[in-house]
Design a protein around this motif. Sequence first.
Motif, short mmCIF file in Angstrom:
data_model
loop_
_atom_site.label_atom_id
_atom_site.label_comp_id
_atom_site.label_asym_id
_atom_site.label_seq_id
_atom_site.Cartn_x
_atom_site.Cartn_y
_atom_site.Cartn_z
N LYS A 1 0.84 -1.20 0.00
CA LYS A 1 0.00 0.00 0.00
C LYS A 1 0.87 1.25 0.00
CE LYS A 1 -3.93 -2.12 2.33
NZ LYS A 1 -4.68 -2.20 3.58
N ALA A 2 1.91 1.25 0.83
CA ALA A 2 2.81 2.40 0.88
C ALA A 2 3.54 2.57 -0.46
CB ALA A 2 3.81 2.23 2.02
N TRP A 3 3.91 1.45 -1.08
CA TRP A 3 4.59 1.47 -2.39
C TRP A 3 3.67 2.09 -3.44
CZ3 TRP A 3 8.84 1.52 -4.97
CH2 TRP A 3 8.92 1.06 -6.27
N GLU A 4 2.41 1.68 -3.46
CA GLU A 4 1.45 2.24 -4.42
C GLU A 4 1.26 3.74 -4.19
OE1 GLU A 4 0.14 0.85 -7.09
OE2 GLU A 4 1.21 -1.02 -6.63
N GLU A 5 1.19 4.15 -2.92
CA GLU A 5 1.05 5.58 -2.62
C GLU A 5 2.27 6.36 -3.07
OE1 GLU A 5 0.26 5.87 1.56
OE2 GLU A 5 -1.67 4.84 1.39
N LEU A 6 3.45 5.78 -2.87
CA LEU A 6 4.69 6.42 -3.30
C LEU A 6 4.72 6.58 -4.82
CD1 LEU A 6 7.49 7.49 -2.44
CD2 LEU A 6 8.34 5.16 -2.71
N LYS A 7 4.31 5.53 -5.53
CA LYS A 7 4.28 5.61 -6.99
C LYS A 7 3.29 6.67 -7.46
CE LYS A 7 3.47 1.39 -8.16
NZ LYS A 7 3.30 0.16 -8.93
N GLU A 8 2.12 6.73 -6.80
CA GLU A 8 1.11 7.72 -7.17
C GLU A 8 1.62 9.13 -6.91
OE1 GLU A 8 -1.93 9.17 -9.02
OE2 GLU A 8 -1.62 7.01 -8.88
N GLU A 9 2.33 9.31 -5.81
CA GLU A 9 2.90 10.62 -5.50
C GLU A 9 3.91 11.03 -6.57
OE1 GLU A 9 5.98 12.24 -2.17
OE2 GLU A 9 4.29 11.03 -1.44
N ASN A 10 4.72 10.09 -7.00
CA ASN A 10 5.69 10.39 -8.07
C ASN A 10 4.98 10.72 -9.38
OD1 ASN A 10 7.90 10.05 -6.43
ND2 ASN A 10 8.19 7.90 -6.96
N ARG A 11 3.89 10.02 -9.68
CA ARG A 11 3.13 10.31 -10.90
C ARG A 11 2.54 11.72 -10.85
NH1 ARG A 11 0.46 5.11 -10.15
NH2 ARG A 11 1.74 3.61 -11.22
N SER A 12 2.07 12.12 -9.68
CA SER A 12 1.44 13.43 -9.58
C SER A 12 2.46 14.56 -9.71
CB SER A 12 0.68 13.56 -8.25
OG SER A 12 1.58 13.56 -7.17
N ARG A 13 3.72 14.27 -9.47
CA ARG A 13 4.76 15.30 -9.61
C ARG A 13 5.17 15.53 -11.06
NH1 ARG A 13 9.28 13.74 -5.35
NH2 ARG A 13 7.86 13.13 -3.71
N ARG A 14 4.86 14.58 -11.92
CA ARG A 14 5.25 14.71 -13.33
C ARG A 14 4.54 15.88 -13.96
NH1 ARG A 14 4.25 8.63 -15.28
NH2 ARG A 14 5.64 7.62 -13.83
N ARG A 15 5.20 16.45 -14.95
CA ARG A 15 4.60 17.55 -15.70
C ARG A 15 3.61 16.97 -16.70
NH1 ARG A 15 8.71 19.92 -19.10
NH2 ARG A 15 9.47 17.83 -19.13
N PRO A 16 2.56 17.71 -16.97
CA PRO A 16 1.66 17.28 -18.04
C PRO A 16 2.43 17.26 -19.37
CG PRO A 16 0.67 19.03 -16.75
CD PRO A 16 2.10 18.89 -16.29
N GLU A 17 1.99 16.42 -20.27
CA GLU A 17 2.66 16.28 -21.56
C GLU A 17 2.81 17.63 -22.26
OE1 GLU A 17 3.02 13.29 -23.75
OE2 GLU A 17 2.67 11.84 -22.18
N GLY A 18 4.01 17.89 -22.74
CA GLY A 18 4.24 19.07 -23.54
C GLY A 18 4.49 20.34 -22.76
N GLN A 19 4.33 20.31 -21.45
CA GLN A 19 4.54 21.52 -20.68
C GLN A 19 6.03 21.79 -20.54
OE1 GLN A 19 3.41 21.43 -16.53
NE2 GLN A 19 2.46 23.44 -16.73
N ILE A 20 6.41 23.04 -20.66
CA ILE A 20 7.82 23.41 -20.62
C ILE A 20 8.18 23.83 -19.20
CG2 ILE A 20 9.53 25.05 -21.51
CD1 ILE A 20 7.84 25.17 -24.06
N HIS A 21 9.39 23.47 -18.78
CA HIS A 21 9.88 23.87 -17.46
C HIS A 21 9.89 25.38 -17.35
CE1 HIS A 21 11.23 20.28 -15.42
NE2 HIS A 21 11.86 19.87 -16.48
N ASP A 22 9.59 25.88 -16.18
CA ASP A 22 9.76 27.29 -15.88
C ASP A 22 11.25 27.47 -15.61
OD1 ASP A 22 9.61 29.89 -15.08
OD2 ASP A 22 8.72 29.47 -13.12
N ARG A 23 11.89 28.33 -16.33
CA ARG A 23 13.34 28.52 -16.21
C ARG A 23 13.76 28.89 -14.79
NH1 ARG A 23 16.43 26.15 -19.92
NH2 ARG A 23 15.47 26.35 -21.93
N GLY A 24 12.85 29.49 -14.03
CA GLY A 24 13.17 29.86 -12.67
C GLY A 24 13.38 28.66 -11.77
#
Length: 134
Positions: A101-124
């Motif tokens: 359960k903790a592993w699944e939560e960790l994976k979901e947390e990592n997924r939520s940190r990803r940028r949406p497709e095509g979004q460009i990093h803020d240079r700041g």
Amino acid sequence: MKKWIIGAALLVFTSLSVAAQEGKRTPPSPEERAQKMTDRMAEKLSLSEAQKTEIYSINLENAKKRQEEMEAKKAESADRRAEMKAQDERIKQVLTEDQRKAWEELKEENRSRRRPEGQIHDRGEIRRGPRGGN
């Protein structure tokens, strides 16, 4: 009267969503891409028939090569996904129920940190080191 208008509106929205889904088309074949490129070049550059024939063969060769590369990348991506899934299953077999359960939560947390497709990093947000090195 209101029910009739609401019903008509629902019908229109439903038909629009179905039409949008049907609008998904298959990518053009290498021959179609080569022909389209050749036609565009012939129009813009006033090519002779002999030039069109030669340029079509060049464009076709390139389009076939690109098609093969795209298919290879798609297969490689599918293989990578299968490997990751197999690894995940092996990890789950080792973990306890609470750890899973903790592993699944960790994976979901990592997924939520990803940028949406095509979004460009803020240079700041990008940390920069001294010039010329890492």
